[in-house]
Design a protein around this motif. Structure first.
Motif, PDB file in Angstrom:
ATOM      1  N   ASN A   1       1.045  -1.501  -0.094  1.00  0.00           N
ATOM      2  CA  ASN A   1      -0.129  -0.157   0.179  1.00  0.00           C
ATOM      3  C   ASN A   1       0.564   1.394   0.413  1.00  0.00           C
ATOM      4  O   ASN A   1       0.365   1.791  -0.972  1.00  0.00           O
ATOM      5  CB  ASN A   1      -0.918  -0.169   0.951  1.00  0.00           C
ATOM      6  CG  ASN A   1      -1.629   1.722   1.590  1.00  0.00           C
ATOM      7  OD1 ASN A   1      -2.449   1.928   0.530  1.00  0.00           O
ATOM      8  ND2 ASN A   1      -0.736   2.297   2.271  1.00  0.00           N
TER       9      ASN A   1
ATOM     10  N   TRP B   1      -8.899  13.831   5.894  1.00  0.00           N
ATOM     11  CA  TRP B   1      -8.658  12.306   5.890  1.00  0.00           C
ATOM     12  C   TRP B   1      -7.835  12.485   7.202  1.00  0.00           C
ATOM     13  O   TRP B   1      -6.546  13.132   7.338  1.00  0.00           O
ATOM     14  CB  TRP B   1      -7.938  11.858   4.585  1.00  0.00           C
ATOM     15  CG  TRP B   1      -8.449  11.322   3.896  1.00  0.00           C
ATOM     16  CD1 TRP B   1     -10.185  11.915   3.948  1.00  0.00           C
ATOM     17  CD2 TRP B   1      -8.757  11.100   2.920  1.00  0.00           C
ATOM     18  NE1 TRP B   1     -10.662  11.634   3.400  1.00  0.00           N
ATOM     19  CE2 TRP B   1      -9.977  11.105   2.323  1.00  0.00           C
ATOM     20  CE3 TRP B   1      -7.874   9.787   2.027  1.00  0.00           C
ATOM     21  CZ2 TRP B   1      -9.662   9.992   0.716  1.00  0.00           C
ATOM     22  CZ3 TRP B   1      -7.735   9.050   1.170  1.00  0.00           C
ATOM     23  CH2 TRP B   1      -9.166   8.903   0.414  1.00  0.00           C
TER      24      TRP B   1
ATOM     25  N   LEU C   1      -1.127   7.147   4.624  1.00  0.00           N
ATOM     26  CA  LEU C   1      -2.915   7.022   5.506  1.00  0.00           C
ATOM     27  C   LEU C   1      -2.074   6.227   6.869  1.00  0.00           C
ATOM     28  O   LEU C   1      -2.677   6.475   7.901  1.00  0.00           O
ATOM     29  CB  LEU C   1      -3.282   5.420   4.489  1.00  0.00           C
ATOM     30  CG  LEU C   1      -4.457   6.195   3.626  1.00  0.00           C
ATOM     31  CD1 LEU C   1      -4.922   4.410   3.240  1.00  0.00           C
ATOM     32  CD2 LEU C   1      -5.152   7.294   3.567  1.00  0.00           C
TER      33      LEU C   1
ATOM     34  N   ASP D   1       1.910   6.483   0.012  1.00  0.00           N
ATOM     35  CA  ASP D   1       0.887   5.734  -0.311  1.00  0.00           C
ATOM     36  C   ASP D   1       1.136   5.781  -1.725  1.00  0.00           C
ATOM     37  O   ASP D   1       1.611   7.143  -2.687  1.00  0.00           O
ATOM     38  CB  ASP D   1      -0.124   6.161   0.063  1.00  0.00           C
ATOM     39  CG  ASP D   1      -0.819   5.140   1.190  1.00  0.00           C
ATOM     40  OD1 ASP D   1      -0.494   6.235   2.366  1.00  0.00           O
ATOM     41  OD2 ASP D   1      -2.257   4.692   1.201  1.00  0.00           O
TER      42      ASP D   1
ATOM     43  N   VAL E   1      -2.043  -4.353   4.606  1.00  0.00           N
ATOM     44  CA  VAL E   1      -3.294  -4.190   4.512  1.00  0.00           C
ATOM     45  C   VAL E   1      -3.704  -3.560   2.982  1.00  0.00           C
ATOM     46  O   VAL E   1      -4.014  -2.758   2.589  1.00  0.00           O
ATOM     47  CB  VAL E   1      -2.954  -2.038   4.931  1.00  0.00           C
ATOM     48  CG1 VAL E   1      -3.052  -1.743   6.530  1.00  0.00           C
ATOM     49  CG2 VAL E   1      -1.605  -1.761   4.486  1.00  0.00           C
TER      50      VAL E   1
ATOM     51  N   ASN F   1      -6.425  -4.346   1.803  1.00  0.00           N
ATOM     52  CA  ASN F   1      -7.740  -3.732   1.180  1.00  0.00           C
ATOM     53  C   ASN F   1      -8.241  -1.847   1.087  1.00  0.00           C
ATOM     54  O   ASN F   1      -8.668  -1.626   0.573  1.00  0.00           O
ATOM     55  CB  ASN F   1      -9.107  -4.372   2.538  1.00  0.00           C
ATOM     56  CG  ASN F   1      -8.819  -3.920   3.320  1.00  0.00           C
ATOM     57  OD1 ASN F   1      -7.629  -3.248   4.174  1.00  0.00           O
ATOM     58  ND2 ASN F   1      -9.633  -3.587   4.214  1.00  0.00           N
ATOM     59  N   CYS F   2      -6.702  -1.451   1.287  1.00  0.00           N
ATOM     60  CA  CYS F   2      -6.546  -0.191   1.765  1.00  0.00           C
ATOM     61  C   CYS F   2      -6.348   0.496   0.198  1.00  0.00           C
ATOM     62  O   CYS F   2      -5.221   1.703   0.056  1.00  0.00           O
ATOM     63  CB  CYS F   2      -6.252   0.571   2.676  1.00  0.00           C
ATOM     64  SG  CYS F   2      -7.008   0.554   4.118  1.00  0.00           S
TER      65      CYS F   2
ATOM     66  N   LYS G   1      -8.257   4.354  -3.703  1.00  0.00           N
ATOM     67  CA  LYS G   1      -8.461   5.027  -3.624  1.00  0.00           C
ATOM     68  C   LYS G   1     -10.042   5.575  -4.434  1.00  0.00           C
ATOM     69  O   LYS G   1      -9.885   5.187  -5.041  1.00  0.00           O
ATOM     70  CB  LYS G   1      -7.878   6.337  -3.493  1.00  0.00           C
ATOM     71  CG  LYS G   1      -6.716   6.310  -1.865  1.00  0.00           C
ATOM     72  CD  LYS G   1      -5.973   5.404  -1.466  1.00  0.00           C
ATOM     73  CE  LYS G   1      -5.140   5.057  -0.162  1.00  0.00           C
ATOM     74  NZ  LYS G   1      -4.173   3.957  -0.897  1.00  0.00           N
TER      75      LYS G   1
ATOM     76  N   ASP H   1     -11.883   6.284   5.523  1.00  0.00           N
ATOM     77  CA  ASP H   1     -12.779   5.051   5.163  1.00  0.00           C
ATOM     78  C   ASP H   1     -12.898   4.662   4.443  1.00  0.00           C
ATOM     79  O   ASP H   1     -12.575   3.790   3.629  1.00  0.00           O
ATOM     80  CB  ASP H   1     -11.853   3.699   7.186  1.00  0.00           C
ATOM     81  CG  ASP H   1     -13.073   4.250   7.452  1.00  0.00           C
ATOM     82  OD1 ASP H   1     -13.914   4.954   7.295  1.00  0.00           O
ATOM     83  OD2 ASP H   1     -13.300   3.628   8.651  1.00  0.00           O
TER      84      ASP H   1
ATOM     85  N   TYR I   1     -10.556   4.299   1.008  1.00  0.00           N
ATOM     86  CA  TYR I   1      -9.941   4.207   0.359  1.00  0.00           C
ATOM     87  C   TYR I   1     -10.070   2.686   1.329  1.00  0.00           C
ATOM     88  O   TYR I   1      -9.120   2.260   1.003  1.00  0.00           O
ATOM     89  CB  TYR I   1      -8.727   4.861   1.559  1.00  0.00           C
ATOM     90  CG  TYR I   1      -8.740   4.788   3.235  1.00  0.00           C
ATOM     91  CD1 TYR I   1      -8.255   3.735   3.874  1.00  0.00           C
ATOM     92  CD2 TYR I   1      -8.447   6.188   2.822  1.00  0.00           C
ATOM     93  CE1 TYR I   1      -8.460   4.160   5.608  1.00  0.00           C
ATOM     94  CE2 TYR I   1      -8.228   6.108   4.520  1.00  0.00           C
ATOM     95  CZ  TYR I   1      -8.149   5.267   5.511  1.00  0.00           C
ATOM     96  OH  TYR I   1      -8.436   5.467   6.474  1.00  0.00           O
ATOM     97  N   ARG I   2     -11.342   2.245   1.632  1.00  0.00           N
ATOM     98  CA  ARG I   2     -11.077   0.388   2.549  1.00  0.00           C
ATOM     99  C   ARG I   2     -12.395   0.280   1.288  1.00  0.00           C
ATOM    100  O   ARG I   2     -13.309   0.078   1.034  1.00  0.00           O
ATOM    101  CB  ARG I   2     -11.373   0.603   3.809  1.00  0.00           C
ATOM    102  CG  ARG I   2     -10.229   0.185   5.026  1.00  0.00           C
ATOM    103  CD  ARG I   2     -10.736   0.472   6.514  1.00  0.00           C
ATOM    104  NE  ARG I   2      -9.936   0.603   6.861  1.00  0.00           N
ATOM    105  CZ  ARG I   2      -9.690   0.688   8.154  1.00  0.00           C
ATOM    106  NH1 ARG I   2     -10.801   0.863   8.515  1.00  0.00           N
ATOM    107  NH2 ARG I   2      -8.304   0.575   9.262  1.00  0.00           N
TER     108      ARG I   2
ATOM    109  N   THR J   1      -7.093  -6.993   6.711  1.00  0.00           N
ATOM    110  CA  THR J   1      -8.389  -6.446   5.194  1.00  0.00           C
ATOM    111  C   THR J   1      -8.942  -5.465   7.047  1.00  0.00           C
ATOM    112  O   THR J   1     -10.509  -5.879   7.198  1.00  0.00           O
ATOM    113  CB  THR J   1      -9.301  -7.091   5.039  1.00  0.00           C
ATOM    114  OG1 THR J   1      -9.603  -7.993   5.878  1.00  0.00           O
ATOM    115  CG2 THR J   1      -8.149  -7.533   3.018  1.00  0.00           C
TER     116      THR J   1
END
Length: 562
Positions: free
Chosen positions: A102, A140, A162, A169, A200, A202-203, A206, A225, A228-229, A257
């Motif tokens: 990520n 954020w 993040l 990122d 991470v 699942n991030c 975006k 989140d 970005y999740r 995740t």
């Protein structure tokens, strides 16, 4: 249900910095891990997962990477890694690497080039934006605290991070970024490693436009989140990764995740999705004892909440995706201190927690020291902590916020990640046998009583109990593939469930508290006969499985004969 080797495996997680130091510099290393492989083989584990060992300036202790194809100097060399990999395979075990994609370190060559000018060919490898109204591009909040953007004067723009400010990122919309990541993954798999734990993961996608988060705090920052999740684009990237890399190898993949629901997990790890083999979900470690303001807002946890969370994951994924089973890891405090008793009842409590998890459906993950019942460190000084997350919290709440230090130290003693990162306790010699030098983080003061040497010499220890559990898993398919059913959902002290595979049925009963608890089977479950499979207290052959009294933190597993 498809049989897979990684479903039947037991994984042991190593935090290399704290496992075993062979050089005397106070930091664990690869040769230290190699020297302890016989211990892991005797324990019975099938897979070793290494936290990051890549070259890094260690702002976040290895999760900020400067070179993905080089070994961190403190840990050794590539030759040392290749020897470790060979020795792991020689013992019939497999090795899984941590994959942190990520973000990179701000010292990675891609980012050094990206920040040099707006015209750099690497500029779009990361996420840059101009400021807005004299502030960051959006509101954020970083997961580690403070804004998720850092101003860079060279180009008069902000970059997204993040996590730490030194972990920019990556921009996964950039084809060249993905090509570079897939090439690096292939390089490691061709070297012979057996899979990846993906940090991470699942991030990585975006949302277009990077919208502001909702419910900003007094400083104007909010969680982003939602943007970005678990976004649809993340699945597109993972399916591409699977096509181009993962599907070409017989490996194990698990995605970290945070914030996923079972419905999300069916997308990330569904058996027909072509993405990952399994995910780490966080509900049981994020929600049970965390108040509305997050993990540092500690509240008492309730067993009925744990039942609801764990049962939902067992039931919703059954036959469709695969669970991971864990309480402990490098990012969580020690489970025995958190959910049980690390004092008077430490040994039975550790055995109960192990039984509770290993008897569920999923792949069990053992974190270093868990198998001997290691506890939270209970540090009493901020100087003993090393974690960037801890020191950000201390700055925000004590140095700038004026909060009482003692109050924050109590929270840290309960929840800080460093509780899991103290050195592995091998024996009762100085520094627990971890190093001949000064350890990079203090050793837990209880190492003279809790250590591997003592545990191996005691047949009734937590260590030997873990060996029995692992052996049972290898001998009984019902532990791996049996269907889960919760019983007594409203019992305030007892978590009981069954596992059933064809004609075989096991009953698992756990008392989660220091008080005795009465257990009786519900009326719809009537069995003629039973035999004890495993337990953490002596049990009379004459005890009835229909009704009995559980002692503090007692666990029993019965094979039921219908």
């Amino acid at each position: 249900m498809q049989r897979k080797w990684w479903k039947e495996a037991v994984v042991y997680q190593i935090y290399p910095r704290s496992f075993m130091d062979s050089s005397g510099d106070g930091v664990g290393d690869l040769n230290g891990i190699t020297s302890r492989l016989d211990y892991l083989s005797d324990l019975g584990v099938d897979v070793i997962w290494l936290c990051p060992i890549y070259r890094s300036p260690n702002d976040d202790y290895g999760y900020d990477i400067t070179d993905y194809r080089a070994i961190m100097d403190e840990f050794g060399t590539m030759r040392h890694f290749e020897r470790l990999l060979s020795e792991v395979h020689a013992r019939g075990m497999k090795l899984v690497m941590d994959l942190v994609i990520n973000h990179t370190s701000d010292e990675h060559e891609w980012f050094v080039e990206a920040r040099s000018s707006k015209g750099s060919p690497y500029r779009d490898y990361y996420i840059w934006r101009p400021g807005k109204n004299g502030r960051e591009p959006n509101n954020w909040r970083s997961i580690f605290g403070g804004p998720a953007w850092r101003y860079d004067a060279t180009t008069d723009e902000y970059y997204l991070h993040l996590f730490s400010v030194r972990q920019p990122d990556l921009n996964w919309d950039n084809d060249s970024v993905r090509d570079g990541v897939y090439d690096m993954m292939t390089w490691w798999l061709d070297k012979g490693i057996d899979g990846f734990r993906m940090d991470v993961i699942n991030c990585i996608a975006k949302a277009d436009g990077l919208p502001d988060g909702l419910d900003a705090d007094a400083n104007g920052y909010a969680s982003g989140d939602l943007y970005y999740r678990n976004l649809p684009k993340a699945h597109e990237y993972l399916q591409e990764m699977n096509r181009r890399v993962l599907s070409r190898y017989d490996i194990m993949t698990v995605g970290e995740t945070g914030g996923v629901t079972p419905e999300d997990a069916l997308l990330f790890a569904g058996e027909d999705r072509g993405e990952l083999d399994m995910v780490f979900q966080f509900e049981h470690v994020d929600k049970l004892d965390s108040g509305p303001n997050g993990k540092w807002d500690i509240k008492p946890w309730r067993l009925c909440d744990m039942k609801e969370i764990m049962s939902r994951w067992q039931n919703d994924l059954y036959g469709r995706a695969w669970n991971s089973l864990y309480f402990n890891n490098h990012d969580q405090p020690r489970a025995i201190s958190r959910f049980a008793d690390d004092g008077k009842f430490r040994v039975p409590a550790a055995k109960m927690l192990a039984t509770f998890l290993h008897m569920m459906q999923g792949t069990p993950f053992i974190y270093q020291g868990e198998e001997i019942g290691m506890t939270n460190a209970h540090f009493e000084r901020i100087e003993d902590y090393r974690d960037v997350e801890v020191h950000n919290l201390w700055r925000d709440r004590v140095l700038e916020g004026g909060e009482e230090p003692a109050a924050v130290l109590r929270v840290l003693a309960a929840k800080a990640r460093d509780n899991a990162r103290t050195p592995m306790q091998w024996d009762d010699s100085e520094y627990a046998g971890f190093t001949s030098g000064t350890p990079w983080i203090p050793v837990n003061a209880n190492y003279t009583d809790i250590n591997v040497k003592q545990a191996m010499s005691d047949e009734d220890s937590v260590y030997h109990y873990y060996r029995r559990l692992i052996r049972l898993r290898k001998q009984n398919q019902v532990m791996v593939y049996g269907k889960y059913r919760l019983i007594l959902p409203d019992h305030p002290q007892v978590y009981a469930y069954t596992r059933t595979l064809e004609d075989e049925c096991w009953l698992v009963v756990n008392n989660f508290f220091a008080e005795e608890a009465e257990f009786s089977l519900p009326d719809d479950l009537a069995w003629r006969d039973s035999s004890l499979v495993i337990g953490n207290y002596p049990v009379s052959d004459h005890d009835s499985v229909q009704s009995f009294t559980l002692r503090p933190y007692e666990t029993r597993v019965y094979r039921i004969h219908k």
